[in-house]
Each structure stands twice: as C-alpha cells, then as structure tokens.
Write an enzyme that holds these catalytic residues in place. Structure first.
Site, PDB file in Angstrom:
ATOM      1  N   HIS A   1       0.818  -1.211   0.000  1.00  0.00           N
ATOM      2  CA  HIS A   1       0.000   0.000   0.000  1.00  0.00           C
ATOM      3  C   HIS A   1       0.855   1.265   0.000  1.00  0.00           C
ATOM      4  CE1 HIS A   1      -4.247  -1.517   1.116  1.00  0.00           C
ATOM      5  NE2 HIS A   1      -3.584  -2.451   0.448  1.00  0.00           N
TER       6      HIS A   1
ATOM      7  N   HIS B   1      -2.166 -12.521  -2.571  1.00  0.00           N
ATOM      8  CA  HIS B   1      -3.232 -13.242  -1.873  1.00  0.00           C
ATOM      9  C   HIS B   1      -2.848 -14.677  -1.529  1.00  0.00           C
ATOM     10  CE1 HIS B   1      -6.580 -10.274  -3.312  1.00  0.00           C
ATOM     11  NE2 HIS B   1      -5.636  -9.712  -2.584  1.00  0.00           N
TER      12      HIS B   1
END
Length: 765
Positions: free
Chosen positions: A110, A290
């Site tokens: 992020h 993920h």
C-alpha cells in the site's frame, strides 16, 4: 486566532473552534471550521505548493548524506533483525498465525501502490503513508499499527535507515520468511517531513462527521469516472489511478460494492494500467499477494473509530479504534471482508490459483456485512483461524479474485501460472520489485548490496554505461564554437536543449536530457518537439565528425551536445544583452537506444500543456476537463522541483529567446528576440498597456498600447499568469526593476542549469 472555550457539558473535553476575525459566523467547506483562503478564492493559483517539504521541515539538515549513512548498515544483519521480529507477537496488536509477514506485505504494498504513471506521483519513495491524507484512507486501515510495530527497528538505526526504505525492506523480509525468493532490494528512498498537500487524489470530498449519536454521517461523492458505465467513453479521470476515493487500487467487493466480477475486472485493468502494470504483472501481483495472510472484517464499519489524522489525542497517532473485545486478534476490522484465501496463509505456494479455479464460488456476507465469496463445495479445504487454536474456517475470495477467473485475458494468465509455478514465482518476484522500486528512477539512485543492475528492466529507463572517455574542458570550448558555427539560431538551440530536459519529473525521476531520447521515438514524433528535429540532425552530424576525429578514446554523446548547444546559445544571448555570463555545463550524459526505450511508457510523459513552450495539445479542452492551462503550468513547475522565483525567471528567459514550440508570437514581448533581456517583465508589468481577450474563452489575449503608435503584443494564459497572480507578479516586478536585468540573467542561468541537471543522478546523490 484560535479560540479555546471550555465545554461545560463535559469537563474532560475542549471545544476548539477557530473564528475568522472579520467573517462573522461564516464557515468553510467542512462543518464547524472557519473559511480558508481556498474557501474564499477556490480558483486561485496555489503557487505556495512549489515550496512544500522545504529544508526548514527536515530535522536532519541539508548536509546529511543518507547514501553514506545507509551504506554503513550491515544489511544482512538488519534483515535478520526484521525477520526475527516478524515471527513474534505482542499483546497490543497480536500477529495473525504468529507471523506479522502478511500484515507487513500489505503495508509495503500500500505504500508503493499509490504510484501512478500519468504524473509519476505517489509510490513508496518518501514514506508518505505516514502523513495525511494517505495515512487516513480507509484502504490503509491498520497500516498505522504495522509502522508502530517496526518502530523499535527504526529507532535503533535512526537516520541511517529511512522509513521509506524500512517499509519496503520489511515487506521483502516478510516474503522471504514465507519461502518466496525476492528479486532484490535497493535502498535510497529519502523520507518526506510533512504531508503532501499538492497531489491531486481526486475530485471527491469526504466529510467524516460521525458522532456517537450519528455513527453513519459520512458524505462521499464519487466523481472520478467520466461517461456512463458501459459506454465506450467510460473512463477514469487522468491522472488518477485508484478506482474510488480513499482506495489504493479498487473496491474488493466490486465497483461500488456491487459484486460484479467483470465490472471489477474493468476497474482492475484501468487501475493497474495507470500504475504501469500489464495483464501478466497484474495477475502476478494479485495472485502472489493473496497467497499470504487474511482479510479482516469482524466488526461493522460504523462501530470503528476515526482514522489517525482525526483520532482522539490519547490514541497517539493510531486510528480506527475498535470497541469489540481487545479491538484486535479475532475481532480485527480492516476492509470488512473476513477470511483467508489459502489453507496455509504463511507459506508461498500455488493454492490461491488452484482453489480459485478448482471450486465454484457463491456470494455471502462477512460478519461486518461486506460482500465476499465462499466455495459452493462444503468439502473444500478449510483454513485455520488466525488466533483461535483448532478452529477451521471456510476459504474466502473477494470479487476482485473472481474477476481474474471470469475475465478472458486475466484467465489466460492465471491458467499459464497454474501450469507453471516457476513462471508464476518469477513473474511475481519481478512484479513486486517493479511495484516497490518503480518510483525510484534511474539505477544510479539505488544503493545497497541487493540492487539489480540488469538492462532488461525497461521500466527503469536504462541508459548503457559509456565505453569511452568523456569530453574535457578544452573539448567543451571547441564544441561550443563548432555548434555556433552550424548556422542554427539561438532560439532553436535553446528550445531543443530545453525540450530534452523539460520531460523530467521529480516525482518518479523519469525523463530529462540524459539518454538522448529526444532523438528517439516517441519523443521525436511529438508535435511539441517538431522544432527540434533539424537541430538534432545538425548536432548528430557534428557528433559523428567529433567522434571520428577525437583521440584518446574520447567521444561526445548526442545528449551532451543537445544540452551544450543550449548553453552555448545562452552565453551568446546573455553577452548580446550586455550581461556576459558563463553558463555551467557538466559533461557525461550518455545515449541510450530505441530498444531500451519503452515507447508506451514514455508516451505518458507527453505534455497536454507546457507553459514553458506555450504549448497546448490540440485536444486540450477534452483532455483537461476544465483544468486551466496555468494550473497545468504550475503542476509542471512542481514536477521540475522549481521554486516560484525559478519558475518566473525561467519562463521570462524562454520568452525572450522565443522558445515557443511553434515560433508563435505569444509572450514574445520584445523586438530583440534571441537576446536575454528582461523585456518580458517590463512589458508584462507596464500600466501603459491594456490586455484584452482575443477569444471568448479567454485562452489568448492582445496587449493594446494606451498611446497610439506603440507596438501591440499577443499572449496566452501561460504568459499573463505572471502578471495576474499576486505572488508571481511580485517576483516579476523584481526582474522588471531598473536594477532587475542582471539579477534576472543570473537567476535564469541558475534555473536553466538546475533543469539541465535534474536527471544527472550519475553525478549527484
């Protein structure tokens, strides 16, 4: 003036509402606050944005050598400390599965994921995740906890290890302890010291007006998408990259949480393309990321407290207070989606893609009420609970995951990776390296033993190392004479050199004269650069002549000749103006090749508007969507890291020398074109003229003398802004004064040299 009034209804709180001394009870854009300058004059040109993050904010001082300090760190020892920490847990924020790795991957991702290719802003380079607005975006929920967890390591290494480098390095270490081979790591990111108040993150305004009595009182108007969904012209406003306000990428529940996988695929493709990732890199990043950890959604968002920037003082910079249980562990709330993608969330494997394609998935809701997906087959593998020993939970997928399966192009990549795990590993490794290093610029800025030096990474805009000796001072002097003997005008030489250098972006350190890409596609074909073509051809002939005759293995690059031509022309222009000046020149630029130039990525540097060269793209009106040319001019000045005086001086000099892209008369307020006079400023500030619109939209103007017989002039908004804006006019008046000419010449040459050297990371830190 700040008015502090004791709150009689609660002796433990204070009401701190500022009052404007002359505005009565009028309030600004946010309820309960006084009006700001932006409220009073919303369209004013915010020139002060050029002076953000100045040396006054930096506690390390201007002389601090970060590269030298970082290079003294034992990187392997530092990594071992980080890795040892990652497999621990603390009570105030326990680690999932006894491993902080997945949480730290998210923090690093992020931090880097705000990067966007359109203007090069965002990215991990300055650790802006520590400041507003990024620190308080909903999509960054609980990254504040991640940074607080690694503070002891930052504290130990102090100024020798920037937050920006530590955040990315921690993400790398997290991947490595879970069995993933990273592609490398380079240090060299230097921290910002104040919030970024200039980057345009979107047109939306979010007012968080929640109280205990009104927990849902939030206003969010999404205005960044143009056209209607499903139409051919439906697109995301430039330069934005995130699909919605306060997100890093896209809404994991689908567009506007609608659960539509194909709509989600559209958003993913738009967003990741804007962040410089192709289809394969996009799938590699999503599927690779993920493979680890879980998502958190155990508590409804309306119960979660304020983000860090407006959280109560006693929370000491931590936001999103969670009232359930201890507010963490099995009660953690982040994005609202709950669960893990794989049976082994702390191990690198291909289970994410295997499960995505092996099972059918149906929509369900998380405990927080967010839309997510679960396997239809109840015999599908389970995943262990991150905190409750022995508890097994159903696997989870987000709408953005299902999108990879249903979108035809993404599905092809997924199937390739399903059949070749090694190819998937390599793709994710290189995509992660690109993600976390994309905004660092040329490899000369990379430091540390794990940096990669290959020329195959086109996103680094590689320039081959020189296999010859650079020119010396005697060569420079001789070449200046040769250049001026080519019959090229001062204006053309200045225009060409500036056109090569002005592509530079301080944001992601791309562009600039080094590499000689002005002579390569796509830059040689841009309309704004047409005037440079014959000049480059003449300089190339001179280059071939010099390199063929030079002794001692010396050669001159075309990139050096382009800049040197501008410098030689400037010296003549200054001398002709009566202010003889030596214009600095530092040789050593190198030429790259067409094969090492990514045409698609460099086309993002093509200007829509360039006030320095008085250029507007023929499609400016549609592209700009209401943004005025002078606003884009300010944006370009900031991307060149110019101060207001540098911006003013540079523009005035370029106008005196007629560096307009098409040799147009706009802003050429002089009869001595090609001479470095201050005529631009004396005419601009003179009350003896009257400016009038030349077109209804006010894009061009004429300057009519108040006394008959005097010359009239033409101008654009990029000219008049230096007389109409109060801050810019104040500087222009200095250069227009009786004593202003020598000062202007000195200021112009200094600003010119700065722009020519912006990309010379081979000779500066």
């Amino acid at each position: 003036m700040l008015h502090i009034e004791h709150d009689k209804t609660n002796t433990a709180s204070f009401n701190m509402q500022g009052k404007c001394p002359f505005g009565g009870d009028r309030i600004g854009g946010v309820e309960g606050t006084p009006p700001t300058l932006a409220d009073w004059y919303p369209n004013r040109l915010k020139v002060e944005l050029l002076h953000q993050n100045g040396p006054q904010a930096n506690p390390l001082g201007e002389d601090f050598d970060y590269a030298a300090a970082f290079n003294k760190i034992d990187l392997e020892a530092l990594k071992q400390e980080i890795k040892s920490f990652l497999t621990t847990s603390v009570d105030w924020w326990p680690s999932d599965y006894g491993n902080y790795g997945p949480q730290m991957i998210r923090m690093a991702w992020h931090s880097a994921g705000t990067y966007r290719i359109a203007d090069g802003r965002g990215g991990a380079g300055e650790a802006l995740q520590r400041f507003a607005p990024i620190d308080s975006w909903w999509d960054n929920g609980n990254t504040d906890k991640s940074r607080r967890l690694i503070w002891p390591i930052k504290q130990k290494y102090g100024s020798a290890l920037s937050w920006a480098d530590l955040i990315v390095l921690t993400g790398n270490c997290a991947l490595e302890i879970m069995g993933f081979p990273t592609y490398g790591f380079a240090g060299g990111r230097q921290d910002a010291w104040e919030a970024d108040n200039s980057t345009y993150w979107g047109p939306e305004v979010i007012h968080d007006l929640r109280t205990a009595e009104a927990p849902d009182k939030m206003v969010n108007r999404d205005k960044r998408w143009r056209g209607q969904n499903g139409d051919a012209d439906y697109d995301l406003e430039n330069p934005l990259a995130a699909s919605h306000q306060a997100l890093i990428y896209v809404n994991p529940e689908g567009p506007y949480a609608n659960g539509d996988p194909l709509g989600s695929a559209r958003d993913i493709r738009t967003t990741f393309t804007r962040m410089a990732m192709n289809n394969e890199e996009t799938v590699a990043l999503i599927a690779g990321g993920h493979a680890f950890g879980k998502s958190h959604g155990m508590v409804p968002s309306k119960e979660i407290g304020m983000p860090p920037e407006i959280a109560p003082m006693e929370q000491m910079g931590l936001g999103w207070h969670n009232p359930r249980g201890n507010g963490n562990a099995e009660n953690t709330m982040t994005n609202g989606i709950e669960g893990s993608w794989t049976p082994n969330p702390t191990q690198w494997d291909n289970d994410y893609l295997t499960n995505l394609f092996k099972f059918e998935w149906e929509q369900t809701k998380s405990p927080a009420g967010a839309l997510q997906w679960t396997p239809v087959d109840k015999n599908a593998p389970k995943t262990p609970d991150a905190h409750i020993l022995g508890q097994m939970n159903a696997l989870m997928m987000m709408t953005t995951d299902i999108a990879l399966k249903e979108d035809p192009e993404y599905r092809k990549v997924c199937e390739k990776f399903l059949g070749d795990f090694d190819a998937f590993t390599q793709a994710f490794s290189k995509a992660w390296y690109k993600l976390t290093h994309r905004d660092m610029g040329p490899r000369e800025r990379y430091i540390g033993p794990e940096k990669r030096n290959e020329n195959d990474l086109l996103w680094q805009d590689p320039i081959p190392l020189a296999d010859y000796m650079p020119i010396d001072a005697a060569d420079v002097a001789a070449l200046k004479k040769d250049i001026m003997g080519l019959g090229l005008s001062v204006s053309d030489l200045v225009f060409t050199a500036f056109s090569a250098a002005v592509t530079h972006r301080h944001s992601d350190k791309r562009g600039g004269a080094n590499g000689g890409r002005l002579a390569l596609a796509p830059q040689k074909d841009w309309a704004v650069n047409r005037r440079t073509v014959p000049v480059v051809a003449a300089l190339r002939t001179l280059q071939e002549k010099f390199n063929g005759a030079a002794a001692g293995g010396k050669k001159v690059s075309l990139a050096d000749l382009i800049v040197l031509g501008g410098c030689a022309a400037l010296e003549k222009a200054a001398a002709d103006a009566g202010v003889p000046t030596d214009v600095p020149f530092t040789p050593g630029r190198r030429d790259t090749t067409q094969e090492l130039t990514d045409i698609e990525m460099f086309n993002w540097l093509k200007p829509v508007a360039d006030g320095f060269r008085n250029y507007l793209d023929k499609g400016f009106k549609d592209i700009a969507q209401g943004v005025a040319p002078e606003q884009m001019f300010l944006d370009k000045a900031q991307l060149l890291s110019l101060t207001a005086p540098e911006w003013v001086a540079l523009t005035g000099g370029l106008r005196a020398l007629n560096a307009n892209h098409d040799n147009s008369p706009y802003g050429i307020f002089t009869d001595r074109v090609g001479v470095l006079t201050n005529d631009f400023f004396t005419v601009l500030t003179s009350p003896d003229f009257e400016w009038k619109k030349a077109d209804p939209a006010g894009m061009t103007f004429t300057l009519e003398p108040r006394t008959a017989g005097q010359k009239s002039y033409a101008a654009t908004r990029a000219d008049l802004v230096f007389g109409s804006n109060s801050q810019l006019r104040a500087v222009a008046e200095v250069y227009a004064g009786q004593d202003g000419h020598p000062r202007f010449v000195k200021a112009f040459v200094k600003a010119w040299h700065k722009v020519m050297m912006l990309d010379r990371y081979d000779v500066k830190a």
